[in-house]
Design a protein around this motif. Structure first.
Motif, PDB file in Angstrom:
ATOM      1  N   VAL A  31      41.009  69.609  48.746  1.00 33.06           N
ATOM      2  CA  VAL A  31      41.068  68.826  49.980  1.00 33.06           C
ATOM      3  C   VAL A  31      41.912  67.579  49.716  1.00 33.06           C
ATOM      4  O   VAL A  31      41.705  66.885  48.713  1.00 33.06           O
ATOM      5  CB  VAL A  31      39.651  68.435  50.448  1.00 33.06           C
ATOM      6  CG1 VAL A  31      39.701  67.523  51.662  1.00 33.06           C
ATOM      7  CG2 VAL A  31      38.831  69.687  50.756  1.00 33.06           C
ATOM      8  N   ALA A  32      42.843  67.304  50.596  1.00 29.33           N
ATOM      9  CA  ALA A  32      43.718  66.139  50.435  1.00 29.33           C
ATOM     10  C   ALA A  32      42.903  64.848  50.418  1.00 29.33           C
ATOM     11  O   ALA A  32      41.864  64.737  51.079  1.00 29.33           O
ATOM     12  CB  ALA A  32      44.730  66.093  51.578  1.00 29.33           C
ATOM     13  N   ARG A  33      43.391  63.878  49.678  1.00 29.40           N
ATOM     14  CA  ARG A  33      42.720  62.577  49.612  1.00 29.40           C
ATOM     15  C   ARG A  33      42.575  61.959  50.997  1.00 29.40           C
ATOM     16  O   ARG A  33      41.544  61.371  51.312  1.00 29.40           O
ATOM     17  CB  ARG A  33      43.488  61.628  48.701  1.00 29.40           C
ATOM     18  CG  ARG A  33      43.446  62.038  47.249  1.00 29.40           C
ATOM     19  CD  ARG A  33      44.307  61.131  46.403  1.00 29.40           C
ATOM     20  NE  ARG A  33      44.418  61.671  45.060  1.00 29.40           N
ATOM     21  CZ  ARG A  33      44.645  60.951  43.996  1.00 29.40           C
ATOM     22  NH1 ARG A  33      44.819  59.650  44.107  1.00 29.40           N
ATOM     23  NH2 ARG A  33      44.720  61.507  42.817  1.00 29.40           N
ATOM     24  N   SER A  34      43.597  62.105  51.821  1.00 26.58           N
ATOM     25  CA  SER A  34      43.535  61.535  53.168  1.00 26.58           C
ATOM     26  C   SER A  34      42.401  62.173  53.971  1.00 26.58           C
ATOM     27  O   SER A  34      41.716  61.497  54.745  1.00 26.58           O
ATOM     28  CB  SER A  34      44.870  61.715  53.891  1.00 26.58           C
ATOM     29  OG  SER A  34      45.212  63.089  53.973  1.00 26.58           O
ATOM     30  N   ALA A  35      42.185  63.470  53.792  1.00 27.63           N
ATOM     31  CA  ALA A  35      41.080  64.146  54.485  1.00 27.63           C
ATOM     32  C   ALA A  35      39.739  63.649  53.961  1.00 27.63           C
ATOM     33  O   ALA A  35      38.799  63.427  54.738  1.00 27.63           O
ATOM     34  CB  ALA A  35      41.189  65.656  54.316  1.00 27.63           C
ATOM     35  N   LEU A  36      39.638  63.414  52.657  1.00 28.63           N
ATOM     36  CA  LEU A  36      38.401  62.878  52.091  1.00 28.63           C
ATOM     37  C   LEU A  36      38.113  61.486  52.640  1.00 28.63           C
ATOM     38  O   LEU A  36      36.968  61.161  52.968  1.00 28.63           O
ATOM     39  CB  LEU A  36      38.478  62.851  50.566  1.00 28.63           C
ATOM     40  CG  LEU A  36      38.542  64.234  49.899  1.00 28.63           C
ATOM     41  CD1 LEU A  36      38.856  64.093  48.412  1.00 28.63           C
ATOM     42  CD2 LEU A  36      37.262  65.015  50.132  1.00 28.63           C
ATOM     43  N   HIS A  37      39.152  60.676  52.776  1.00 29.76           N
ATOM     44  CA  HIS A  37      38.991  59.349  53.393  1.00 29.76           C
ATOM     45  C   HIS A  37      38.446  59.492  54.815  1.00 29.76           C
ATOM     46  O   HIS A  37      37.532  58.776  55.215  1.00 29.76           O
ATOM     47  CB  HIS A  37      40.325  58.592  53.447  1.00 29.76           C
ATOM     48  CG  HIS A  37      40.810  58.096  52.127  1.00 29.76           C
ATOM     49  ND1 HIS A  37      40.296  56.977  51.513  1.00 29.76           N
ATOM     50  CD2 HIS A  37      41.788  58.561  51.314  1.00 29.76           C
ATOM     51  CE1 HIS A  37      40.934  56.777  50.365  1.00 29.76           C
ATOM     52  NE2 HIS A  37      41.840  57.733  50.221  1.00 29.76           N
ATOM     53  N   TYR A  38      39.026  60.427  55.548  1.00 29.50           N
ATOM     54  CA  TYR A  38      38.602  60.640  56.937  1.00 29.50           C
ATOM     55  C   TYR A  38      37.161  61.148  56.990  1.00 29.50           C
ATOM     56  O   TYR A  38      36.356  60.669  57.800  1.00 29.50           O
ATOM     57  CB  TYR A  38      39.548  61.614  57.642  1.00 29.50           C
ATOM     58  CG  TYR A  38      39.173  61.848  59.078  1.00 29.50           C
ATOM     59  CD1 TYR A  38      39.248  60.813  60.012  1.00 29.50           C
ATOM     60  CD2 TYR A  38      38.723  63.091  59.502  1.00 29.50           C
ATOM     61  CE1 TYR A  38      38.884  61.018  61.334  1.00 29.50           C
ATOM     62  CE2 TYR A  38      38.363  63.298  60.822  1.00 29.50           C
ATOM     63  CZ  TYR A  38      38.440  62.256  61.736  1.00 29.50           C
ATOM     64  OH  TYR A  38      38.080  62.468  63.035  1.00 29.50           O
ATOM     65  N   TYR A  39      36.821  62.106  56.142  1.00 30.37           N
ATOM     66  CA  TYR A  39      35.448  62.614  56.111  1.00 30.37           C
ATOM     67  C   TYR A  39      34.459  61.484  55.820  1.00 30.37           C
ATOM     68  O   TYR A  39      33.382  61.438  56.407  1.00 30.37           O
ATOM     69  CB  TYR A  39      35.291  63.702  55.053  1.00 30.37           C
ATOM     70  CG  TYR A  39      36.036  64.981  55.312  1.00 30.37           C
ATOM     71  CD1 TYR A  39      36.597  65.284  56.559  1.00 30.37           C
ATOM     72  CD2 TYR A  39      36.201  65.917  54.305  1.00 30.37           C
ATOM     73  CE1 TYR A  39      37.280  66.465  56.781  1.00 30.37           C
ATOM     74  CE2 TYR A  39      36.869  67.109  54.515  1.00 30.37           C
ATOM     75  CZ  TYR A  39      37.408  67.375  55.749  1.00 30.37           C
ATOM     76  OH  TYR A  39      38.079  68.551  55.956  1.00 30.37           O
TER      77      TYR A  39
END
Length: 168
Positions: A31-39
């Protein structure tokens, strides 16, 4: 294993658990870091911070992130995924009972999706079988172009049951 000394007090929030950096979580889950930030921003996952303000995630969140990924690939809205995972704690290692409660929620989400897909299939088959080729004049699915008053877009894709479930 990451050591308390590396992370200041953040390891005390998850005693006895390995804490992973966002890069490690991204590498392990794909999972992309940006997606982890969003989650994290929307409350699907939780991180703690080191004294240097770096995110650290408990290792047990890897399973949760994998379930989020699977749900997303199936087209399940993140709000439904969040609701389904609500019984699973983020601040401690989930128990078997936590996962069993989440399974019950997942079943509800998947059943709602299944019903919506079946209804859409029925509508599409009826429309294809009709042969009139006119969404404005269709006497079966859109008599007198009633859908025009509801706004633009594919109005038939959202079923009343699916809309009601999202608002809960």
């Amino acid at each position: 294993m990451l050591h308390t000394a590396e992370h200041g007090d953040c390891a005390n929030e998850y005693p006895g658990q390995e804490l992973l950096s966002i890069g490690q979580v991204s590498d392990r889950t794909g999972v992309a870091r940006s997606a982890l930030h969003y989650y994290e921003e929307i409350g699907l996952i939780a991180a703690t911070r080191t004294a240097g303000n770096q995110r650290r995630f408990p290792r047990h969140l890897l399973r949760r992130i994998s379930l989020i990924t699977v749900g997303s690939k199936l087209g399940i809205p993140l709000s439904d995924i969040k609701r389904a995972l609500a019984p699973v704690p983020m601040g401690k290692i989930p128990t078997e009972n936590d996962w069993l409660r989440a399974t019950d929620e997942w079943k509800k989400v998947l059943e709602a999706r299944r019903r919506a897909i079946e209804e859409l299939e029925d509508r599409l088959m009826g429309c294809i079988g009709c042969g009139c080729l006119s969404m404005q004049a269709c006497s079966l699915l859109n008599p007198e172009d009633q859908l025009a008053h509801e706004g633009a877009g594919a109005r038939r894709l959202e079923t009343p049951g699916a809309v009601a479930n999202e608002s809960e």
